[in-house]
Design a protein around this motif. Structure first.
Motif, PDB file in Angstrom:
ATOM      1  N   GLN A  14       0.049 -12.983  -6.887  1.00 56.01           N
ATOM      2  CA  GLN A  14       1.050 -13.887  -7.470  1.00 56.01           C
ATOM      3  C   GLN A  14       2.438 -13.242  -7.460  1.00 56.01           C
ATOM      4  OE1 GLN A  14      -0.363 -15.323 -11.301  1.00 56.01           O
ATOM      5  NE2 GLN A  14      -1.535 -16.942 -10.302  1.00 56.01           N
ATOM      6  N   LYS A  15       2.780 -12.711  -6.291  1.00 56.11           N
ATOM      7  CA  LYS A  15       4.079 -12.070  -6.117  1.00 56.11           C
ATOM      8  C   LYS A  15       4.765 -12.650  -4.885  1.00 56.11           C
ATOM      9  CE  LYS A  15       2.764  -7.681  -8.237  1.00 56.11           C
ATOM     10  NZ  LYS A  15       2.589  -6.221  -8.046  1.00 56.11           N
ATOM     11  N   THR A  16       6.062 -12.629  -4.929  1.00 54.75           N
ATOM     12  CA  THR A  16       6.845 -13.087  -3.791  1.00 54.75           C
ATOM     13  C   THR A  16       7.227 -11.885  -2.929  1.00 54.75           C
ATOM     14  OG1 THR A  16       8.961 -12.833  -4.940  1.00 54.75           O
ATOM     15  CG2 THR A  16       7.802 -14.948  -5.188  1.00 54.75           C
ATOM     16  N   GLU A  17       7.772 -12.180  -1.766  1.00 56.35           N
ATOM     17  CA  GLU A  17       8.249 -11.099  -0.895  1.00 56.35           C
ATOM     18  C   GLU A  17       9.333 -10.299  -1.610  1.00 56.35           C
ATOM     19  OE1 GLU A  17       7.791  -9.035   2.572  1.00 56.35           O
ATOM     20  OE2 GLU A  17       6.974 -11.073   2.496  1.00 56.35           O
ATOM     21  N   GLN A  18      10.142 -10.985  -2.414  1.00 58.86           N
ATOM     22  CA  GLN A  18      11.211 -10.301  -3.156  1.00 58.86           C
ATOM     23  C   GLN A  18      10.633  -9.352  -4.205  1.00 58.86           C
ATOM     24  OE1 GLN A  18      11.196 -13.634  -2.490  1.00 58.86           O
ATOM     25  NE2 GLN A  18      12.761 -13.480  -0.876  1.00 58.86           N
ATOM     26  N   ASP A  19       9.527  -9.779  -4.852  1.00 58.86           N
ATOM     27  CA  ASP A  19       8.886  -8.907  -5.841  1.00 58.86           C
ATOM     28  C   ASP A  19       8.388  -7.616  -5.198  1.00 58.86           C
ATOM     29  OD1 ASP A  19       9.258 -10.816  -7.841  1.00 58.86           O
ATOM     30  OD2 ASP A  19       7.333 -11.785  -7.434  1.00 58.86           O
ATOM     31  N   ILE A  20       7.735  -7.757  -4.043  1.00 60.60           N
ATOM     32  CA  ILE A  20       7.194  -6.598  -3.343  1.00 60.60           C
ATOM     33  C   ILE A  20       8.319  -5.690  -2.854  1.00 60.60           C
ATOM     34  CG2 ILE A  20       5.932  -5.864  -1.282  1.00 60.60           C
ATOM     35  CD1 ILE A  20       4.107  -6.857  -3.439  1.00 60.60           C
ATOM     36  N   GLU A  21       9.407  -6.307  -2.377  1.00 62.29           N
ATOM     37  CA  GLU A  21      10.540  -5.509  -1.912  1.00 62.29           C
ATOM     38  C   GLU A  21      11.160  -4.718  -3.065  1.00 62.29           C
ATOM     39  OE1 GLU A  21      13.475  -7.452   0.356  1.00 62.29           O
ATOM     40  OE2 GLU A  21      12.122  -8.014   1.993  1.00 62.29           O
ATOM     41  N   LYS A  22      11.182  -5.312  -4.245  1.00 67.24           N
ATOM     42  CA  LYS A  22      11.718  -4.614  -5.414  1.00 67.24           C
ATOM     43  C   LYS A  22      10.846  -3.411  -5.763  1.00 67.24           C
ATOM     44  CE  LYS A  22      13.013  -5.256 -10.254  1.00 67.24           C
ATOM     45  NZ  LYS A  22      13.041  -6.182 -11.425  1.00 67.24           N
ATOM     46  N   GLU A  23       9.513  -3.597  -5.710  1.00 63.70           N
ATOM     47  CA  GLU A  23       8.598  -2.489  -5.977  1.00 63.70           C
ATOM     48  C   GLU A  23       8.788  -1.378  -4.950  1.00 63.70           C
ATOM     49  OE1 GLU A  23       4.549  -3.758  -6.265  1.00 63.70           O
ATOM     50  OE2 GLU A  23       4.998  -5.319  -7.742  1.00 63.70           O
ATOM     51  N   ALA A  24       8.926  -1.773  -3.684  1.00 64.97           N
ATOM     52  CA  ALA A  24       9.119  -0.787  -2.620  1.00 64.97           C
ATOM     53  C   ALA A  24      10.438  -0.040  -2.807  1.00 64.97           C
ATOM     54  CB  ALA A  24       9.086  -1.467  -1.262  1.00 64.97           C
ATOM     55  N   ALA A  25      11.478  -0.754  -3.249  1.00 63.50           N
ATOM     56  CA  ALA A  25      12.788  -0.133  -3.469  1.00 63.50           C
ATOM     57  C   ALA A  25      12.719   0.888  -4.599  1.00 63.50           C
ATOM     58  CB  ALA A  25      13.830  -1.200  -3.777  1.00 63.50           C
ATOM     59  N   GLU A  26      11.986   0.560  -5.661  1.00 63.90           N
ATOM     60  CA  GLU A  26      11.837   1.489  -6.792  1.00 63.90           C
ATOM     61  C   GLU A  26      11.075   2.741  -6.368  1.00 63.90           C
ATOM     62  OE1 GLU A  26       9.944  -0.914  -9.715  1.00 63.90           O
ATOM     63  OE2 GLU A  26      11.800  -1.957 -10.301  1.00 63.90           O
ATOM     64  N   LYS A  27      10.025   2.537  -5.583  1.00 62.33           N
ATOM     65  CA  LYS A  27       9.253   3.681  -5.094  1.00 62.33           C
ATOM     66  C   LYS A  27      10.095   4.520  -4.140  1.00 62.33           C
ATOM     67  CE  LYS A  27       4.851   4.957  -2.974  1.00 62.33           C
ATOM     68  NZ  LYS A  27       3.570   4.480  -2.408  1.00 62.33           N
ATOM     69  N   ALA A  28      10.891   3.864  -3.313  1.00 61.31           N
ATOM     70  CA  ALA A  28      11.756   4.578  -2.372  1.00 61.31           C
ATOM     71  C   ALA A  28      12.761   5.446  -3.124  1.00 61.31           C
ATOM     72  CB  ALA A  28      12.484   3.580  -1.476  1.00 61.31           C
ATOM     73  N   ALA A  29      13.350   4.909  -4.186  1.00 57.13           N
ATOM     74  CA  ALA A  29      14.327   5.662  -4.970  1.00 57.13           C
ATOM     75  C   ALA A  29      13.690   6.913  -5.574  1.00 57.13           C
ATOM     76  CB  ALA A  29      14.901   4.773  -6.072  1.00 57.13           C
ATOM     77  N   GLN A  30      12.476   6.763  -6.073  1.00 57.16           N
ATOM     78  CA  GLN A  30      11.778   7.919  -6.661  1.00 57.16           C
ATOM     79  C   GLN A  30      11.477   8.975  -5.608  1.00 57.16           C
ATOM     80  OE1 GLN A  30       7.446   8.045  -7.790  1.00 57.16           O
ATOM     81  NE2 GLN A  30       8.290   8.036  -9.864  1.00 57.16           N
ATOM     82  N   GLN A  31      10.977   8.539  -4.450  1.00 61.13           N
ATOM     83  CA  GLN A  31      10.600   9.488  -3.410  1.00 61.13           C
ATOM     84  C   GLN A  31      11.817  10.222  -2.843  1.00 61.13           C
ATOM     85  OE1 GLN A  31       6.457   7.328  -1.887  1.00 61.13           O
ATOM     86  NE2 GLN A  31       8.177   7.461  -0.507  1.00 61.13           N
ATOM     87  N   ILE A  32      12.930   9.506  -2.677  1.00 56.88           N
ATOM     88  CA  ILE A  32      14.139  10.155  -2.155  1.00 56.88           C
ATOM     89  C   ILE A  32      14.690  11.140  -3.178  1.00 56.88           C
ATOM     90  CG2 ILE A  32      16.527   9.770  -1.452  1.00 56.88           C
ATOM     91  CD1 ILE A  32      15.585   7.100  -0.251  1.00 56.88           C
ATOM     92  N   SER A  33      14.662  10.763  -4.457  1.00 53.02           N
ATOM     93  CA  SER A  33      15.124  11.674  -5.512  1.00 53.02           C
ATOM     94  C   SER A  33      14.311  12.960  -5.495  1.00 53.02           C
ATOM     95  CB  SER A  33      15.006  10.997  -6.882  1.00 53.02           C
ATOM     96  OG  SER A  33      15.851   9.882  -6.970  1.00 53.02           O
TER      97      SER A  33
END
Length: 419
Positions: A335-354
Motif C-alpha cells: 500500500q505504497k506509491t512510487e513516491q513513498d518508496i523513493e522517499k524511503e530510498a532517499a532516506e537510506k541513501a542519506a544515511q549511507q552517504i553520511s
C-alpha cells in the motif's frame, strides 16, 4: 598566475584563474614542441621539422588550444591539492577571455566532497557497548533438525498429507498479485505460511484441489491483506514421506570431520555464535556511525544523494525480480506509491552517504590506507570464491572502499576493546 576560489554552496566551487601573456608563452612553446614531435612535414623526418614550419602547417589555433588545455589541467590539479578538495564529478571548464598578447582568463566549476569537523569519536566509541548474544539450546536443536531433514530420503505416497510430510503445491488468490499462480514446496507444518494455510492442506492427496478463505491478522506484513479475508485455491502436486536419518554418532561422522554427535553440536554452536557476533558488531557499527553523524553538521551533495537513491531502488527492484514478483504488485501489496518508496530510498541513501563520508574522514585523520597489494589479494579472493565472476566485472574502486571501511571499523572496534 592569479587564482580566486568562490563557493557557490558547501560543495560547489568555482575556480577563477588569470594567466598573464608572459606566463602563457612557455606553455605555448611546450605545446608547439609536443605537436612538432608527432606532426609529419613533407621533406623532414618526423619530429625534425623547424617549429616555425610546424606552426604554419597546423595553425596557431591548435597550438593555443593545447597550451590552454595544459594550463587548465595544471592549475586545476594545484588548486585541488593545495585546498584539499576532493572532486565528485568531472570539472566544467569555461574560457572567459583569451587573445594573443593578452591575459588568459578561465573558470573551472566543480562539485567537491563536503568538509566537516569530526567530533571526538574515540569517546563515542567507548560509550556505546557491543551487545553480545549467546546461542540457545533451541537454536542448536533447530539447526540440527534442518541438517537432518536436508539428508532425509523421500518416498512418494498416495495418502493424504500429514504434518511432517513433504508437499509440493500450486496456489493462487485474487487478493494477491492479481491471482498469480505460485509454486511452493515445504515440510507441512514448517512452511511458515499464513496462519491456518497449512492446516487446510492436511488430508489432501496428490492431484486434489481445494478452495478456502482465511482471515489475515492485522499485523500481517503484506499490508494490502492485513486485517482482511483472503480466498485461496490450492492444488496438491505431490505428497512425499520423509524418512529421517537417526541422530547419532554415525550420522555426525557421515557429515565429515566430526567424531560424534556432541562434536557436531559443538560445531553448530560455534557457527551460530560466530553469526551472532557478526550481527552484534554490525549493529554496533551502525549505532556508532549514527551517533557520530548526529554531532556533525554535514551537507550532502544532491548528485551523490540522487545516484545512491537510484542504486538502492535498482537493488530493490532486482530483489523483486528474483522473487518473481511484479514491482507494481509489490507496491500495491505494501500500500505504497512510487513516491513513498523513493522517499524511503532517499532516506537510506542519506544515511549511507553520511556513514561513508564519516569513515573516509576518520581514515584520513588516522592515516588508514589500503595498499594495491591488499586490493589485488581481495580481488583474487573474490575470484576464488565466485569462479563464475569475470575479473572485468569487479570494480577495483569499490573493492578499495570496502577494504578501507572495514579497516576503519576495525580501528574503532580496537578503541572500544582497549577502553
Amino acid at each position: 598566475m592569479q587564482t580566486e576560489i568562490k563557493k557557490l554552496e558547501p560543495t560547489n566551487i568555482e575556480i577563477y584563474s588569470t594567466v598573464e601573456w608572459e606566463e602563457f608563452l612557455p606553455y605555448y612553446e611546450k605545446a608547439l614542441n609536443d605537436i612538432a614531435e608527432i606532426t609529419e612535414v613533407k621533406g623532414f623526418r618526423l619530429g625534425k621539422a623547424p617549429k616555425e614550419i610546424v606552426e604554419k602547417q597546423v595553425g596557431k589555433e591548435k597550438v593555443f588550444h593545447q597550451a590552454i588545455e595544459k594550463i587548465v589541467q595544471e592549475q586545476y590539479k594545484i588548486t585541488m591539492e593545495k585546498n584539499d578538495f576532493e572532486p565528485i564529478d568531472k570539472p566544467l571548464v569555461e574560457i572567459l577571455k583569451f587573445a594573443p598578447q593578452n591575459p588568459l582568463q578561465f573558470k573551472i566549476k566543480i562539485q567537491i566532497l563536503p568538509h566537516f569537523d569530526l567530533p571526538d569519536y574515540t569517546e563515542i566509541v567507548k560509550q556505546i557497548p557491543i551487545v553480545a548474544s549467546d546461542v540457545s539450546e533451541q537454536e542448536i536443536a533447530h539447526t540440527l533438525q534442518w541438517i537432518q531433514q536436508s539428508r532425509s530420503q523421500m518416498e512418494e505416497t498416495t495418502q493424504g498429507a500429514q504434518k511432517g510430510n513433504w508437499v509440493e503445491i500450486e496456489y493462487q488468490s485474487p487478493q494477491i498479485a492479481n491471482n498469480k499462480v505460485w509454486a511452493d514446496s515445504f515440510i507441512l507444518g514448517q512452511g511458515k505460511m499464513l496462519a491456518g494455510f497449512e492446516e487446510m492442506l492436511e488430508g489432501m492427496k496428490e492431484g486434489e484441489q481445494k478452495s478456502f478463505t482465511l482471515s489475515v491478522p492485522a499485523d500481517y506484513p503484506y499490508v494490502a491483506l492485513a486485517g482482511k479475508n483472503a480466498d485461496f485455491q490450492v492444488k496438491m502436486k505431490a505428497v512425499k514421506l520423509l524418512h529421517l536419518p537417526e541422530l547419532n554418532d554415525d550420522f555426525a561422522r557421515q557429515l565429515g570431520r566430526f567424531e560424534n554427535l556432541s562434536a557436531l553440536k559443538e560445531n553448530i554452536k560455534e557457527g551460530l555464535q560466530m553469526e551472532k557476533d557478526i550481527q552484534s558488531r554490525q549493529q554496533w557499527q551502525t549505532e556508532i556511525l549514527q551517533a557520530i553523524a548526529k554531532k556533525i553538521d554535514l551537507f550532502l551533495p544532491q548528485s551523490l544523494l540522487t545516484a545512491e537513491k537510484e542504486r538502492i531502488l535498482a537493488d530493490w527492484k532486482k530483489e523483486c525480480e528474483k522473487l518473481k514478483m511484479d514491482w507494481n504488485d509489490y507496491l500495491s501489496g505494501q500500500q505504497k506509491t512510487e513516491q513513498d518508496i523513493e522517499k524511503e530510498a532517499a532516506e537510506k541513501a542519506a544515511q549511507q552517504i553520511s556513514h561513508y563520508l564519516i569513515l573516509r574522514a576518520i581514515a584520513k585523520k588516522e592515516n588508514i590506507t589500503v595498499s594495491q597489494q591488499e586490493i589485488e589479494q581481495e580481488i583474487n579472493n573474490i575470484l576464488s570464491r565466485y569462479p563464475q565472476v569475470s575479473p572485468q566485472d569487479i570494480d577495483e574502486i569499490a573493492v578499495k572502499e570496502i577494504l578501507l571501511n572495514n579497516k576503519v571499523l576495525k580501528f574503532l572496534e580496537n578503541i572500544y576493546h582497549s577502553a
